[in-house]
Design a protein around this motif. Structure first.
Motif, PDB file in Angstrom:
ATOM      1  N   GLY A 166     -19.805 -13.836 -45.095  1.00 28.45           N
ATOM      2  CA  GLY A 166     -21.238 -13.861 -45.368  1.00 28.45           C
ATOM      3  C   GLY A 166     -22.002 -13.162 -44.265  1.00 28.45           C
ATOM      4  N   ALA A 167     -23.335 -13.280 -44.343  1.00 27.61           N
ATOM      5  CA  ALA A 167     -24.192 -12.616 -43.352  1.00 27.61           C
ATOM      6  C   ALA A 167     -25.358 -13.533 -42.976  1.00 27.61           C
ATOM      7  N   PRO A 168     -25.750 -13.472 -41.725  1.00 28.32           N
ATOM      8  CA  PRO A 168     -25.172 -12.669 -40.651  1.00 28.32           C
ATOM      9  C   PRO A 168     -23.855 -13.259 -40.156  1.00 28.32           C
ATOM     10  N   THR A 169     -23.018 -12.403 -39.628  1.00 36.13           N
ATOM     11  CA  THR A 169     -21.786 -12.831 -38.965  1.00 36.13           C
ATOM     12  C   THR A 169     -21.855 -12.368 -37.519  1.00 36.13           C
ATOM     13  N   PHE A 170     -21.550 -13.277 -36.614  1.00 31.58           N
ATOM     14  CA  PHE A 170     -21.527 -12.964 -35.183  1.00 31.58           C
ATOM     15  C   PHE A 170     -20.108 -13.143 -34.670  1.00 31.58           C
ATOM     16  N   PHE A 171     -19.695 -12.239 -33.803  1.00 30.34           N
ATOM     17  CA  PHE A 171     -18.421 -12.384 -33.113  1.00 30.34           C
ATOM     18  C   PHE A 171     -18.659 -12.343 -31.613  1.00 30.34           C
ATOM     19  N   VAL A 172     -18.000 -13.243 -30.911  1.00 22.16           N
ATOM     20  CA  VAL A 172     -17.899 -13.183 -29.457  1.00 22.16           C
ATOM     21  C   VAL A 172     -16.405 -13.167 -29.194  1.00 22.16           C
ATOM     22  N   GLY A 173     -15.874 -11.976 -28.913  1.00 20.91           N
ATOM     23  CA  GLY A 173     -14.423 -11.834 -28.831  1.00 20.91           C
ATOM     24  C   GLY A 173     -13.816 -12.162 -30.186  1.00 20.91           C
TER      25      GLY A 173
END
Length: 196
Positions: A166-173
């Protein structure tokens, strides 16, 4: 410097809400943010997920929830008269803007045009005019947009391969956070990554 990746589509109202604060939140913890447009419809097709508007119970609640969020964040919000729309053109043009180092101002201009002004981002003339009004060469971005078909496809597939649905999608590493309401968790992870 730890980086938060922000995957979004202009058709996603929760991506718009996240876009209004992601830079400030990331800066507050000393990190960096990377804007990464992707095609939400492609994500849904690949994962079997559906837009909230396609679920009658969610659809009834959607406008109320978004209005509450906009009020809490102190940002303008107005439901567009035409929704949903195809965002392939403005998303491909986003890659042209990125090539010129203008992705962030372009992104903010498109989100404002759709979620505040109700402009039809499926219309090439509208996309060009909105980008030009933001100080970019809108005609050039729209003209170049078709050449970024594969880039948009690849970035969308990358997000799916990493677990996005889905959105928004966040990645940290490797850590993934989905939804405007998960941005705070993403920022916490970013702060932790910056300390390690």
């Amino acid at each position: 410097m730890a980086t938060l990746e922000f995957f979004y589509d202009f058709v996603s109202p929760y991506s718009y809400l996240a876009s209004t604060r992601v830079e400030a939140e990331v800066a507050r913890v000393g990190g960096a943010v990377r804007f990464r447009p992707f095609l939400l419809g492609g994500v849904f097709n690949a994962t079997g997920n559906k837009a909230p508007i396609e679920n009658p119970a969610k659809a009834l609640h959607l406008a109320t929830d978004l209005t509450r969020w906009a009020r809490r964040l102190g940002v303008p919000f107005a439901w567009p008269s035409r929704f949903p729309i195809l965002t392939v053109l403005p998303l491909r043009a986003a890659f042209a803007a990125e090539k010129r180092g203008q992705l962030v101002p372009y992104t903010h201009a498109m989100f404002r045009a759709f979620w505040v002004e109700g402009r039809d981002l499926a219309d090439a003339a509208v996309v060009a005019e909105v980008a030009t009004r933001a100080g970019l060469d809108g005609a050039a971005l729209v003209a170049e947009a078709p050449s970024h078909k594969d880039a948009l496809k690849a970035q969308t597939q990358e997000a799916v391969d990493r677990g996005a649905f889905g959105a928004p999608t966040f990645f940290v590493g490797r850590e993934m956070f989905i939804g405007n309401d998960r941005l705070d968790f993403a920022i916490e992870a970013l702060a932790d990554a910056g300390r390690s």
